[in-house]
Design a protein around this motif. Sequence first.
Motif, mmCIF file in Angstrom:
data_model
loop_
_atom_site.group_PDB
_atom_site.id
_atom_site.type_symbol
_atom_site.label_atom_id
_atom_site.label_comp_id
_atom_site.label_asym_id
_atom_site.label_seq_id
_atom_site.Cartn_x
_atom_site.Cartn_y
_atom_site.Cartn_z
ATOM 1 N N HIS A 1 -9.741 -8.595 2.704
ATOM 2 C CA HIS A 1 -8.388 -8.256 2.577
ATOM 3 C C HIS A 1 -7.297 -9.380 2.604
ATOM 4 C CE1 HIS A 1 -9.039 -4.036 2.334
ATOM 5 N NE2 HIS A 1 -10.139 -4.107 3.121
ATOM 6 N N ASN B 1 -1.199 -10.941 3.952
ATOM 7 C CA ASN B 1 -1.719 -10.745 5.287
ATOM 8 C C ASN B 1 -1.906 -11.585 6.293
ATOM 9 O OD1 ASN B 1 -2.189 -7.868 5.317
ATOM 10 N ND2 ASN B 1 -4.167 -7.972 4.220
ATOM 11 N N ASN C 1 -8.295 -2.939 8.030
ATOM 12 C CA ASN C 1 -8.538 -2.440 6.713
ATOM 13 C C ASN C 1 -9.817 -2.177 6.452
ATOM 14 O OD1 ASN C 1 -5.744 -2.367 6.515
ATOM 15 N ND2 ASN C 1 -5.591 -4.018 5.051
ATOM 16 N N SER C 2 -10.777 -3.170 6.310
ATOM 17 C CA SER C 2 -12.346 -2.889 6.179
ATOM 18 C C SER C 2 -12.811 -1.804 7.000
ATOM 19 C CB SER C 2 -12.983 -4.372 6.258
ATOM 20 O OG SER C 2 -12.779 -4.741 7.797
ATOM 21 N N ARG D 1 0.781 -1.295 0.159
ATOM 22 C CA ARG D 1 0.062 -0.052 -0.106
ATOM 23 C C ARG D 1 0.887 1.180 0.043
ATOM 24 N NH1 ARG D 1 -5.323 -1.047 0.583
ATOM 25 N NH2 ARG D 1 -5.947 -2.934 1.625
ATOM 26 N N SER E 1 -9.196 -3.534 -1.570
ATOM 27 C CA SER E 1 -8.410 -5.010 -1.139
ATOM 28 C C SER E 1 -7.599 -5.152 -2.534
ATOM 29 C CB SER E 1 -9.501 -6.209 -1.493
ATOM 30 O OG SER E 1 -8.824 -7.233 -1.749
#
Length: 468
Positions: A241, A246, A261-262, A125, A268
């Motif tokens: 994700h 992860n 993350n969500s 990211r 995603s």
Amino acid sequence: MAFMEKLPAGKVLLDDTVPLTAAIEASQSLQSHTIAGLSLPLPPKKLIGNMDREFIAERQKGLQNYLNVITTNHILSNCELVKKFLDPNNYSANYTEIALQHVSMFFRSEPKWEVVEPLKDIGWRIRKKYFLMKIKNQPKERLVLSWQCPIKLLPSCLHPYIYRVTFATANESSALLIRMFNEKGTLKDLIYKAKPKDPFLKKYCNPKKVQGLELQQIKTYGRQVLEVLKFLHDKGFPYGHLHTSNVMLDGDTCRLLDLENSLLGLPSFYRSYFSQFRKINTLESVDVHCFGHLLYEMTYGRPPDSVPVDSFPPAPSMAVVAVLESTLSCEACKNGMPTVSRLLQMPLFSDVLLTTSEKPQFKIPTKLKEALRIAKECIEKRLIEEQKQIHQHRRLTRAQSHHGSEEERKRRKILARKKSKRSAVENNEEHSAKYSNSNNSAGSGASSPLTSPSSPTPPSTAVEHAPF
């Protein structure tokens, strides 16, 4: 420690997972080079005649192909350097410096913690940055901080297959999480035999050796991941994700990362894949599809070349292929994903015995449950709208492509000729009909008797009287 920037009000919101494209308008001479050890098709140069029109056109075509290879590579297309090159207006910020400023300001009021060093580009990211941390009274312990909000709930989450959050907080601009630093790294590091602290591109873009895991590892790790997905789904906690980076490896145990993350509304890693298929329209089905990617990578030591997958290479067991077909095949992507419960019942995982005494704990307050439900609905609504737009764009593109194809142009030419001939015949028939009608009108007052060609016309018996 990782840092996630919150964009200031008024700034354009970008989905960093959307691949950028580029078309060559001008070019300049460059040396041959590679990115992250990946050989790229940079077209050859020439010393004499390099300004010839034909050579320039050929080289421009080669450079366009070079760009297409970069922008269609899933890892390279998400790289910060590529984004900055193709879209400098939106990707000009120094994200590491921004993260360091926020982290430094936060720890002024938290003397317990100390930043050891930034972990540069270890994740994919662009706006999420990591820092190696230590507790001042435990200088030998190393932790990793992720600066990225509802995330204060996460330290209370206890599950044998979730990597525990040591500390989490948020302010009006961003959020911060601290987890123990694991020297062995993630499941992806195990597959690629990579060092966790190395940059993401160096670790995963072009591995020296491609080799999948042993069958028992595939079965055990797969079962553990499915168990934690089922736990989250039963709790109504959106994830979406899942990928091998992860999943942290703690001995022989897989532990899920980045549950936040969500909650933060982040896109995603595999969004550009599942957004193509309208039947993958819930976070549960997204998790199952992403599990297919994870299983493929564990089995073959690399991600699939494209999705859906038409045929699968030989695997350690046909039971592996059966699960892959149910999540990544053309039929699965077209008709929809199985549930996590269904995958747990399949032969690959049903006989795996899990030995853990840790009891899961994840208490979600009632008000937060409702907020999570609304957030999940919003995420799925956005996904459905995006899939609808992609479907409409595909239909339009197919129509335009068909209309401009050589075969279609030939067909239209043939139809045009036939129409032209038909019009000409109709015009001739109309002209003949008009001519015939004209003759009939002119002779309507004195019609002549019909005569046979073999019989001479008899002499006229009429007598003309001329005036004197």
